[in-house]
Design a protein around this motif. Sequence first.
Motif, short mmCIF file in Angstrom:
data_model
loop_
_atom_site.label_atom_id
_atom_site.label_comp_id
_atom_site.label_asym_id
_atom_site.label_seq_id
_atom_site.Cartn_x
_atom_site.Cartn_y
_atom_site.Cartn_z
N ALA A 63 -78.26 24.96 36.00
CA ALA A 63 -78.96 23.90 36.73
C ALA A 63 -78.00 22.77 37.09
CB ALA A 63 -80.13 23.38 35.91
N GLU A 64 -77.12 22.42 36.16
CA GLU A 64 -76.15 21.35 36.41
C GLU A 64 -75.19 21.73 37.55
OE1 GLU A 64 -75.93 19.42 31.89
OE2 GLU A 64 -74.50 20.96 32.52
N LYS A 65 -74.78 23.00 37.56
CA LYS A 65 -73.90 23.47 38.64
C LYS A 65 -74.65 23.46 39.97
CE LYS A 65 -70.85 26.39 35.87
NZ LYS A 65 -70.41 27.78 35.59
N ASP A 66 -75.92 23.82 39.94
CA ASP A 66 -76.72 23.78 41.16
C ASP A 66 -76.84 22.36 41.70
OD1 ASP A 66 -77.08 26.49 41.01
OD2 ASP A 66 -79.11 26.38 40.15
N VAL A 67 -76.99 21.39 40.80
CA VAL A 67 -77.06 19.99 41.23
C VAL A 67 -75.77 19.61 41.95
CG1 VAL A 67 -77.09 17.59 40.42
CG2 VAL A 67 -78.69 19.27 39.46
N GLU A 68 -74.64 20.02 41.40
CA GLU A 68 -73.36 19.72 42.04
C GLU A 68 -73.24 20.42 43.39
OE1 GLU A 68 -70.26 20.80 39.39
OE2 GLU A 68 -70.85 19.38 37.82
N THR A 69 -73.67 21.67 43.42
CA THR A 69 -73.57 22.45 44.67
C THR A 69 -74.41 21.83 45.78
OG1 THR A 69 -73.16 24.50 43.46
CG2 THR A 69 -73.97 24.70 45.72
N PHE A 70 -75.67 21.50 45.46
CA PHE A 70 -76.55 20.92 46.49
C PHE A 70 -76.10 19.51 46.86
CE2 PHE A 70 -79.76 23.96 44.54
CZ PHE A 70 -79.63 24.88 45.57
N GLY A 71 -75.51 18.80 45.91
CA GLY A 71 -74.96 17.47 46.22
C GLY A 71 -73.80 17.57 47.19
N THR A 109 -84.40 17.62 38.03
CA THR A 109 -85.59 17.60 37.18
C THR A 109 -85.49 18.66 36.09
OG1 THR A 109 -86.96 16.81 39.00
CG2 THR A 109 -88.10 17.85 37.14
N ALA A 110 -84.99 19.84 36.47
CA ALA A 110 -84.82 20.91 35.49
C ALA A 110 -83.83 20.52 34.40
CB ALA A 110 -84.36 22.19 36.19
N VAL A 111 -82.76 19.82 34.79
CA VAL A 111 -81.77 19.37 33.81
C VAL A 111 -82.40 18.37 32.84
CG1 VAL A 111 -79.62 18.08 33.49
CG2 VAL A 111 -79.78 19.82 35.28
N LEU A 112 -83.17 17.41 33.39
CA LEU A 112 -83.82 16.41 32.55
C LEU A 112 -84.82 17.06 31.58
CD1 LEU A 112 -84.45 13.59 35.18
CD2 LEU A 112 -82.78 13.57 33.32
N GLU A 113 -85.56 18.01 32.09
CA GLU A 113 -86.53 18.70 31.22
C GLU A 113 -85.81 19.48 30.13
OE1 GLU A 113 -88.71 21.02 33.99
OE2 GLU A 113 -90.12 19.40 34.50
N SER A 114 -84.66 20.08 30.48
CA SER A 114 -83.90 20.84 29.48
C SER A 114 -83.35 19.92 28.40
CB SER A 114 -82.77 21.62 30.15
OG SER A 114 -81.77 20.74 30.62
N MET A 115 -83.03 18.69 28.77
CA MET A 115 -82.55 17.73 27.78
C MET A 115 -83.64 17.39 26.78
SD MET A 115 -80.22 15.11 30.03
CE MET A 115 -78.66 15.64 30.76
N ASP A 116 -84.88 17.27 27.28
CA ASP A 116 -86.01 17.02 26.39
C ASP A 116 -86.24 18.19 25.44
OD1 ASP A 116 -86.45 14.59 27.60
OD2 ASP A 116 -87.94 15.37 29.01
N GLU A 117 -86.01 19.40 25.95
CA GLU A 117 -86.24 20.61 25.16
C GLU A 117 -85.10 20.87 24.18
OE1 GLU A 117 -88.31 23.98 23.89
OE2 GLU A 117 -88.95 22.31 25.16
N GLU A 118 -83.92 20.33 24.47
CA GLU A 118 -82.74 20.66 23.68
C GLU A 118 -82.93 20.33 22.20
OE1 GLU A 118 -77.89 19.94 23.78
OE2 GLU A 118 -79.20 18.90 25.18
N GLY A 119 -83.56 19.21 21.91
CA GLY A 119 -83.78 18.83 20.51
C GLY A 119 -84.61 19.86 19.77
N ARG A 120 -85.64 20.39 20.43
CA ARG A 120 -86.50 21.39 19.80
C ARG A 120 -85.75 22.70 19.57
NH1 ARG A 120 -90.36 18.60 22.98
NH2 ARG A 120 -89.94 19.85 24.83
N VAL A 121 -84.89 23.06 20.53
CA VAL A 121 -84.12 24.29 20.39
C VAL A 121 -83.14 24.18 19.23
CG1 VAL A 121 -82.40 25.76 21.50
CG2 VAL A 121 -84.35 24.92 22.82
#
Length: 238
Positions: A63-71, A109-121
Amino acid sequence: MHPDLDRLVRAQEIDRLLTETRGRLDGLAPRRKAAADAVAAAREALAQAEERSKAFVLARRTAEKDVETFGEQERKFQTQLTQVKKNEEYSALLHEIEGAKRKRSERETAVLESMDEEGRVVAAVAAAKAAVAAAERAAEADRATIAMEEAGVRGEEEALVARRDVALADLPSILRSRYDRLLGAKRGVAVAVLEGDACAACGSHLPPQKAIAVRRGDGVVECPDCGRILVPVSAPTP
């Protein structure tokens, strides 16, 4: 009662105790397996948690790479926007820019959501590791307990085998062979008492003369139905 019958009665009781003792030994194997299975299950749960963690990290990086690509696409289209002369080209680039912005936003948005999930993982992996450690400690304690029990039961078994050898030592070889054969064929019961005029093992009634001979205990009498060696109901035990 005839000495040979007395020896057979004592041997039968010892063999009954031996069967119980060996059953207790056999019962240790499922307990060992249960302890090993608990550890295996905990390790499998940890492996699954780690796999989910790896998949999560991979998805976030993608997702982070996609953000860079689309940017980069958006910036490229913005640059091209200053160079076009025709309205249709200008409109087309605006459309591309909007598309790149939308996609970049979705991936952000996907990156931000993954950050929220990271703690649970991370917490799930840590919990799974703790569960493995706890299962291993419990299994080790179980194995130690089982080993102590086994040593004690093995000692009982050895003592019973020694008593059995003594009980059968003076038995005629033919009678001992018959006893051992019956023991294997009759599910561990080679000697049965006479209850009334019937074999207590199979319920078969004996002719009066045979029943009297059993009660006298003067010699070896077999049940005419099941073949077990019959002894008086008052036969002594070890």
